[in-house]
Enzyme design. Sequence first.
Site, PDB file in Angstrom:
ATOM      1  N   LYS A  99      35.390 -11.401  -8.104  1.00 54.97           N
ATOM      2  CA  LYS A  99      35.891 -12.450  -7.172  1.00 54.97           C
ATOM      3  C   LYS A  99      34.599 -13.133  -6.666  1.00 54.97           C
ATOM      4  CE  LYS A  99      39.575 -14.272  -5.378  1.00 54.97           C
ATOM      5  NZ  LYS A  99      40.950 -14.091  -6.070  1.00 54.97           N
ATOM      6  N   ASP A 153      40.334 -20.545  -6.509  1.00 50.99           N
ATOM      7  CA  ASP A 153      40.919 -19.760  -5.300  1.00 50.99           C
ATOM      8  C   ASP A 153      41.156 -20.705  -4.086  1.00 50.99           C
ATOM      9  OD1 ASP A 153      42.023 -16.830  -4.445  1.00 50.99           O
ATOM     10  OD2 ASP A 153      40.936 -17.544  -2.589  1.00 50.99           O
TER      11      ASP A 153
HETATM   12  N1  GLU Z   1      42.344 -16.706  -7.358  1.00 48.71           N
HETATM   13  C1  GLU Z   1      43.598 -16.392  -8.094  1.00 48.71           C
HETATM   14  C2  GLU Z   1      43.893 -14.868  -7.738  1.00 48.71           C
HETATM   15  O1  GLU Z   1      44.007 -14.490  -6.533  1.00 48.71           O
HETATM   16  C3  GLU Z   1      43.460 -16.295  -9.655  1.00 48.71           C
HETATM   17  C4  GLU Z   1      42.359 -15.925 -10.262  1.00 48.71           C
HETATM   18  C5  GLU Z   1      42.091 -16.051 -11.563  1.00 48.71           C
HETATM   19  O2  GLU Z   1      42.979 -17.131 -12.223  1.00 48.71           O
HETATM   20  O3  GLU Z   1      41.108 -15.688 -12.282  1.00 48.71           O
HETATM   21  O4  GLU Z   1      44.395 -14.099  -8.690  1.00 48.71           O
END
Ligand code: GLU
Length: 452
Positions: free
Chosen positions: A132, A172
């Site tokens: 992340k 996100d």
């Molecule tokens: N931010 C999204 C999550 O919390 C998606 C992440 C992604 O698609 O890589 O899962």
Amino acid sequence: MTTRSETQSTLDHLLTEIELRNPAQPEFHQAAHEVLETLAPVVAARPEYAESGLIERLVEPERQVMFRVPWQDDQGRVRVNRGFRVEFNSALGPYKGGLRFHPSVNLGVIKFLGFEQIFKNALTGLGIGGGKGGSDFDPHGRSDAEVMRFCQSFMTELYRHIGEHTDVPAGDIGVGGREIGYLFGQYRRITNRWESGVLTGKGQGWGGSLIRPEATGYGNVLFAAAMLRERGEDLEGQTAVVSGSGNVAIYTIEKLTALGANAVTCSDSSGYVVDEKGIDLDLLKQIKEVERGRVDAYAERRGASARFVPGGSVWDVPADLALPSATQNELDENAAATLVRNGVKAVSEGANMPTTPEAVHLLQKAGVAFGPGKAANAGGVAVSALEMAQNHARTSWTAARVEEELADIMTSIHTTCHETAERYDAPGDYVTGANIAGFERVADAMLAQGVI
Ligand code: GLU
């Protein structure tokens, strides 16, 4: 044979260590507690997990990057933000997870999100590790040109850490199609590579997957429907409260409506809207996605059925279902008590860790079906992995095909969590089911790959 209580005290000791080694990261502590509190049965049954230092390794990110992001605002003033990418675990595949641009972002927040992402991604059954990133940059009120310059500066450092086989960021909070476009453009310019699988959530026509924008919200509604089905019910005619008004909330409302439920709320940091007739999605999309405005504008333009409640809690609105789709810790114990008093049947998390531990406990004790985010909102990252697959094959699938795959993945996550909970004497407890099932998959891969 180690007993569950001996194992639990080893895990408690480890939790204390985590707090000492990672000071001032309350969200990360919370996420680690939430997982480690449920692992005693599986670690007691499989002592090799404890013996290989596996859990100590699992809670320590493989790599953490922090960097300066300088950029110039429209007045020519230099601003400095902080950028992050936490590459948490790559036992199952390249690091995968979104980027969050929000003033509340700090290392602890990114670590909590990255930690959650490991288990969520494992639950999808696809080949993606957990990571992340993000920045404390606040896109609100910034011009397109400012957002572009920020994204370009952010990518000018990030590009050296990512790659289609290494680490694949996505969106996100605060990072949507516009930001992914600017980030991808700068990556392509710096590297001189058309490497479409390096980012997901791209636009249609240049490598994006159909249904990716919808996937998190759609997936969460499918998960809620599966939980209801276990209890002999369906979505038809149910009233739902949804928080947030971003991408997750919008497509949650869309799917709820399509499946016959009445989604009556949405919110942002200024307050919430309640609309007895059900949220008018065209109007909400126009305000949030085109005008980038606030939800009070919705109530002003919608007419008599809607009202805006400044500063209020969306959880005060009586409903059969609650789908928190805004941000972490937005649904606390008081809110949970109100939901239970109003007869809520299921709570399914569209956001990451939106329900506080006390609230989760209260809901479960009251017999409410509770879908934790790492299972319920995994549809977004799952379709990101499908986007990567399409990119690698230089092809694109129809919306119907992606939606069908998404539905299969959500059904399979639900079944896995449900069966795992039963196997470990916690029937109906999706938190335990999700944590143990996600953990087993990552842990087995880590064991097989040795001490690294
Ligand atoms: N931010 C999204 C999550 O919390 C998606 C992440 C992604 O698609 O890589 O899962």
